[in-house]
Enzyme design. Structure first.
Site, PDB file in Angstrom:
ATOM      1  N   ARG A  59      12.823 -15.470 -12.213  1.00  0.00           N
ATOM      2  CA  ARG A  59      11.372 -15.627 -12.123  1.00  0.00           C
ATOM      3  C   ARG A  59      11.021 -16.876 -12.931  1.00  0.00           C
ATOM      4  O   ARG A  59      11.143 -16.871 -14.150  1.00  0.00           O
ATOM      5  CB  ARG A  59      10.663 -14.435 -12.762  1.00  0.00           C
ATOM      6  CG  ARG A  59      11.031 -13.092 -12.182  1.00  0.00           C
ATOM      7  CD  ARG A  59      10.507 -11.983 -13.073  1.00  0.00           C
ATOM      8  NE  ARG A  59      10.891 -12.193 -14.472  1.00  0.00           N
ATOM      9  CZ  ARG A  59      11.182 -11.211 -15.319  1.00  0.00           C
ATOM     10  NH1 ARG A  59      11.140  -9.969 -14.912  1.00  0.00           N
ATOM     11  NH2 ARG A  59      11.491 -11.470 -16.561  1.00  0.00           N
ATOM     12  N   ASP A  61       8.179 -19.731 -14.202  1.00  0.00           N
ATOM     13  CA  ASP A  61       6.744 -19.771 -14.464  1.00  0.00           C
ATOM     14  C   ASP A  61       6.063 -20.864 -13.652  1.00  0.00           C
ATOM     15  O   ASP A  61       6.703 -21.760 -13.104  1.00  0.00           O
ATOM     16  CB  ASP A  61       6.491 -20.058 -15.955  1.00  0.00           C
ATOM     17  CG  ASP A  61       6.963 -18.930 -16.854  1.00  0.00           C
ATOM     18  OD1 ASP A  61       7.106 -17.799 -16.362  1.00  0.00           O
ATOM     19  OD2 ASP A  61       7.181 -19.178 -18.051  1.00  0.00           O
ATOM     20  N   TYR A 119      19.186 -23.980 -18.547  1.00  0.00           N
ATOM     21  CA  TYR A 119      17.893 -24.644 -18.455  1.00  0.00           C
ATOM     22  C   TYR A 119      17.939 -25.948 -19.233  1.00  0.00           C
ATOM     23  O   TYR A 119      18.656 -26.058 -20.238  1.00  0.00           O
ATOM     24  CB  TYR A 119      16.783 -23.775 -19.049  1.00  0.00           C
ATOM     25  CG  TYR A 119      16.277 -22.666 -18.154  1.00  0.00           C
ATOM     26  CD1 TYR A 119      15.191 -22.878 -17.305  1.00  0.00           C
ATOM     27  CD2 TYR A 119      16.880 -21.416 -18.160  1.00  0.00           C
ATOM     28  CE1 TYR A 119      14.717 -21.859 -16.488  1.00  0.00           C
ATOM     29  CE2 TYR A 119      16.419 -20.393 -17.346  1.00  0.00           C
ATOM     30  CZ  TYR A 119      15.326 -20.617 -16.518  1.00  0.00           C
ATOM     31  OH  TYR A 119      14.874 -19.611 -15.696  1.00  0.00           O
ATOM     32  N   ARG A 207      10.956 -21.892 -23.525  1.00  0.00           N
ATOM     33  CA  ARG A 207       9.788 -22.640 -23.973  1.00  0.00           C
ATOM     34  C   ARG A 207       9.431 -22.324 -25.424  1.00  0.00           C
ATOM     35  O   ARG A 207       8.955 -23.201 -26.161  1.00  0.00           O
ATOM     36  CB  ARG A 207       8.607 -22.366 -23.038  1.00  0.00           C
ATOM     37  CG  ARG A 207       8.794 -22.983 -21.652  1.00  0.00           C
ATOM     38  CD  ARG A 207       7.824 -22.432 -20.633  1.00  0.00           C
ATOM     39  NE  ARG A 207       6.447 -22.685 -21.020  1.00  0.00           N
ATOM     40  CZ  ARG A 207       5.402 -22.097 -20.421  1.00  0.00           C
ATOM     41  NH1 ARG A 207       5.589 -21.237 -19.421  1.00  0.00           N
ATOM     42  NH2 ARG A 207       4.176 -22.380 -20.817  1.00  0.00           N
TER      43      ARG A 207
END
Length: 255
Positions: A59, A61, A119, A207
């Site tokens: 998922r 963002d 990431y 993040r």
């Protein structure tokens, strides 16, 4: 509405895509916002109708990009993998591209078969913003010491309860333990890149990790403070959640 024709032989495709996340509210279907999944299903329905069931690997963002994103697609349609790839690239919006399409084992699941994800987070680190990176990197005008931040970030590596680095909502329940395999902070000119690989990630985890490192750079968190923040298991001790524009799902690994 997706359904599978139970009277035909079921097939499973592994699709690898990339996308520009600026115009999308993440991957997962939402009622009042355009998502990557909705765009993908719309294109797919034009090619094979509604005889399919698809699952995404993660998922993401709103505003987050993907250099590599994997989908498992079950269908009884007889279309060949090369034709499916070509047709999808014709019907998908220009912000989404299908890089690869291949038949997979029927048990393959884009999310649950994944062994790790990587990431990256891009920061444009100079006083003057780069108009070509607007929406693709965080503009941070103050000094960043990539070597110091790289050293501080090694405290993330290992198996920890990352409750302090998660935005708690209905999506996150149960075990908050994740194993971070590697974290690096590097610079190429004015572009600073943070890269992290783990067996899984909590909601907003990367993040918040980035935001915490920026707080360390600002002197608001000690250089050796990450281990203590992890131990506290409390979101309020970590840094702010960095903007989504600099975040990319970079690689998805399978056995």
């Amino acid at each position: 509405m997706q359904h599978i024709d139970s009277g035909s032989t079921l097939r499973n495709f592994k699709l690898t895509i990339s996308y520009d996340g600026r115009q999308f509210h993440g991957w997962q279907i939402q009622n009042n916002a355009m998502t990557v999944q909705e765009a993908f299903q719309t294109a797919l329905s034009k090619i094979i109708g509604d005889d399919f069931d698809l699952k995404g690997c993660s998922r993401t963002d709103s505003g987050v990009h993907a250099n590599m994103y994997c989908i498992s697609l079950k269908t009884s349609h007889p279309i060949a993998d090369v034709r499916l790839k070509a047709a999808l690239n014709r019907w998908l919006p220009l912000s989404i591209a299908v890089l690869d399409c291949e038949e997979a084992d029927i048990d393959f699941h884009a999310r649950y078969s994944c062994t790790s994800k990587e990431y990256i987070y891009k920061i444009w680190n100079t006083e003057v913003r780069n108009p070509f990176l607007d929406g693709y990197a965080l503009h941070y005008r103050y000094k960043l010491d990539e070597d110091m931040l790289n050293s501080a970030a090694q405290a993330y590596v290992g198996t920890h309860d990352f409750t302090s680095f998660c935005t708690l909502d209905s999506r996150e329940k149960g075990d908050m333990t994740r194993t971070v395999k590697a974290f690096s902070v590097t610079r190429e000119g004015n572009l600073v890149t943070m890269k992290v690989e783990a067996d899984g990630f909590l909601y907003n985890m990367v993040r918040i990790m980035v935001g915490t490192l920026l707080r360390i750079q600002q002197g608001k968190i000690p250089v050796d403070g990450i281990a203590g923040i992890i131990e506290k298991k409390d979101r309020k001790f970590a840094g702010p959640t960095a903007q989504p524009c600099g975040l990319y799902l970079n690689r998805v690994n399978y056995d």
